[in-house]
Design an enzyme around this catalytic site. Sequence first.
Site, PDB file in Angstrom:
ATOM      1  CG  ASP A   1     -18.600  76.847 -29.059  1.00 44.15           C
ATOM      2  OD1 ASP A   1     -19.398  76.730 -30.037  1.00 44.15           O
ATOM      3  OD2 ASP A   1     -17.430  76.800 -29.194  1.00 44.15           O
TER       4      ASP A   1
ATOM      5  NE  ARG B   1     -10.507  71.851 -32.231  1.00 47.53           N
ATOM      6  CZ  ARG B   1     -11.558  72.585 -31.905  1.00 47.53           C
ATOM      7  NH1 ARG B   1     -12.717  72.510 -32.481  1.00 47.53           N
ATOM      8  NH2 ARG B   1     -11.400  73.569 -31.104  1.00 47.53           N
TER       9      ARG B   1
HETATM   10  C1  GLC Z   1     -14.433  79.719 -28.156  1.00 44.88           C
HETATM   11  C2  GLC Z   1     -14.777  79.363 -29.456  1.00 44.88           C
HETATM   12  C3  GLC Z   1     -15.917  80.186 -30.017  1.00 44.88           C
HETATM   13  C4  GLC Z   1     -16.938  80.359 -29.027  1.00 44.88           C
HETATM   14  C5  GLC Z   1     -16.728  80.832 -27.774  1.00 44.88           C
HETATM   15  C6  GLC Z   1     -17.883  80.739 -26.605  1.00 44.88           C
HETATM   16  O1  GLC Z   1     -13.815  80.632 -27.906  1.00 44.88           O
HETATM   17  O2  GLC Z   1     -13.714  79.162 -30.164  1.00 44.88           O
HETATM   18  O3  GLC Z   1     -16.172  79.841 -31.345  1.00 44.88           O
HETATM   19  O4  GLC Z   1     -17.636  81.261 -29.610  1.00 44.88           O
HETATM   20  O5  GLC Z   1     -15.603  79.774 -27.327  1.00 44.88           O
HETATM   21  O6  GLC Z   1     -18.500  79.271 -26.417  1.00 44.88           O
END
Ligand code: GLC
Length: 797
Positions: A492, A345
């Site tokens: 996420d 990515r």
């Molecule tokens: C990963 C992602 C980030 C997100 C975190 C929690 O570290 O890079 O963007 O906030 O996971 O899901």
Amino acid sequence: MRYGYFDDAAREYVIDRVDVPQSMTNYLGTQRMGTVISHNAGGYSWLDSPQHHRITRFRPNGVPMDWPGHYVYLRDEESGKYWSVSWQPTGLPLDGAKYEARHGLSYSRFLCETEGIRGEQILFIPREEGGEDPVEIFDVRIRNDSDRERKLSVFGYVEFSFHEIDMDNQNFQMSLYAAGSHREDGAAVCELHYEKDAFQFFAGNFEPDGFDGVRESFIGPYRTERNPLGVEKGALSGSLELGGNPCGALQKKITLAPGEEKRVLFYLGTGRGDAARKARERYDEAGCDRAFGELRRFWDEKLGRLQVSTPHENMNRSLNIWNFYQSEVNVLFSRFSSFIEVGGRTGLGYRDTAQDAMCIPHGEPAMCEKRIRQLLHGQMRAGYGLHLFDPAVLEKGEDDGFKSPTVIPEADKKSMLHGIKDACADDALWLIPAIIENVRESGDLSFFDEVIPFADEGEATVWDHMKAALDFSYAQTGSHGVTKGLRADWNDCLNLGGGESAMVAFLLIWATNHFLDAAAALGREEDIAKYARLKAGMEETCRETLWNGEWFLRGFTAYGRPIGARDAKEGKVHMESNTWAVVSGAATREMGLSCMDAVDEWLYTPWGLMLNAPSFVTLDDSIGFVTRVYPGVKENGAIFSHPNPWAWVAECMLGRGGRAMKFYDALLPENQNDKMEIRQAEPYSYCQFIMGKDHTAFGRARHPFMTGSSGWAYYAATRYMLGIRPGFDGLTVDPCIPAEWDGFEAVRKWRGAEYRIRVENPEHVEKGVRRITVDGKVAETIPAFTEGIHTVEILMG
Ligand code: GLC
């Protein structure tokens, strides 16, 4: 058990047991070229983008781990024995050979002693004026520690990569026939004809005694980097081919009298023979020493912008060296270049980049500002941010007419834009504090009036970009009046869809606090009136709908079901909502004390705070993917590092310095140096997560270096625990520390002035400033000086 130790004077982490269960990594490069390198010299380089411009190849997630790399082999020409200067790839038995690896700031050093020969290899990328012609140097020294003359061959070796990572992993029917190797001026040059003018080289500061440009010839059939044919035979084959897998292998024969040391330099870079020649001229031995000295001075100066001296040795070590360094590396290489994210990515994750740039504005102001401008450009007119975007694609002007027939996927702007459905509700909100922290650092209020385009259409001042983000979020509320979670919020894996997110609501309040502070500095009264009203409304809604009597809910699913209720069996207490309720100031003091007690009770472990507990075990897609993640892993009940500092800030806001330190100490990697058999990760970098209580590998840390945990740890520790915070027109020093501390000292450079801060805590309180003295005079505030050295004494009590 430990595998290494900290050498603070050298600012190095020394791995003296190199058979570490997981690679310990470091990052080389401070401008455009980067290399991620393990303690065994395994890793890869890129220029600008690890996805589109890979220089050397890596076999990710492979066995043996972290191969190939940037290797140097030595061969005894009399006995025929050979070995590498880094322990891998030859992997000599460690009872006979002594190996050591040292990771420093933007360089790594490998040492070996065997067969009466001491070999040393330093890898670094010099800083260049304009950063235009980057090159990685292998600075190799070989010393004869035996009492007889020795004849040796020194080999440098790299495996070139096809630039485009997809081309490197597939579509070999094209890449293997449009790339090849040739020799120019003693350098191995790899050419990639499926791109325009794409060349890379590997050269030495000598006329080579042997040369290979084809990987298969150097390694030999059914062999690996552990026993390459060319090294074993002591003679390279001079291979070159139009096509195939290009490599750079160079041999230099040396003779060493007893006690004698010789130095050999290799250069890895982009370009062809003339670029190699330039590197050789610029970085002869004296040039190489000069460049290495410049790199050290670069870090000296940078680290010197904030140095602390507290009673806590590992905290000093972390804040003064490693935590700051990790945060810098994140701003520079932004996530997609590691052994975990292996370059598939590219571009910027919106929220991650915003937080990185928010946390260390004093470290690399120009880079933080560049990132902020890129993020402003990555914001949609409607106010939300593009979750993952490549600024190069947004900024792309006219193309140069070169079209590669099949190999290079065309990234186009249109497909990068996405609708609200795919927006993460938190993304653009992080940008507001990021902008404002940077302006507080620089004092340049005119930045708010700079005009920057939106990703889709139109343009606006930075100020109006911020208002667009706030307006979007205040409008995106669900049936309880709480901000929607959209595709996800910071988490996420919590995909609330039509549901509502407590975390976003609190984050919105926090972003508004920053905005109102900036509005006050600018005297923008209308904005103050409007956003103070919106904020007050959201605070009230949160207190009314999200408080469950003991702690805060995490939100509501699209069906209105609460997440984080008192009677919940899974996902009962969550870190994000409870910490942010306090950090935002929305919780009353009673609520704050109660919910942070719940965090301590439910989430604390000796390895840090878990993200939620108990872990989810029942699949429920209305809560999100989190319920599909194994219990105790990542977002489902692991010790997710990134939110841990939010709890330190929350405790500092509640005045509980001892509790903040308890949480800080649990996560601090430096504290876990002698627990490596469990932690299994480098003790100088925060990892993305540590397996939680509900997992069999409880305490095992994963995904080092590239994580927002670092910036936040630094931000929380320096600004809230030590309490040193720049404002628009003055510096605040408001520590929250363990009662047993007598005080601490710090030196902070800010806007051209230097503040020598001394905090005294004779009454052993955790928080509270009784008296401020500036340059010997009692003062109400600490002014923003523009020059000079100023003493600041803070008397707590
Ligand atoms: C990963 C992602 C980030 C997100 C975190 C929690 O570290 O890079 O963007 O906030 O996971 O899901």
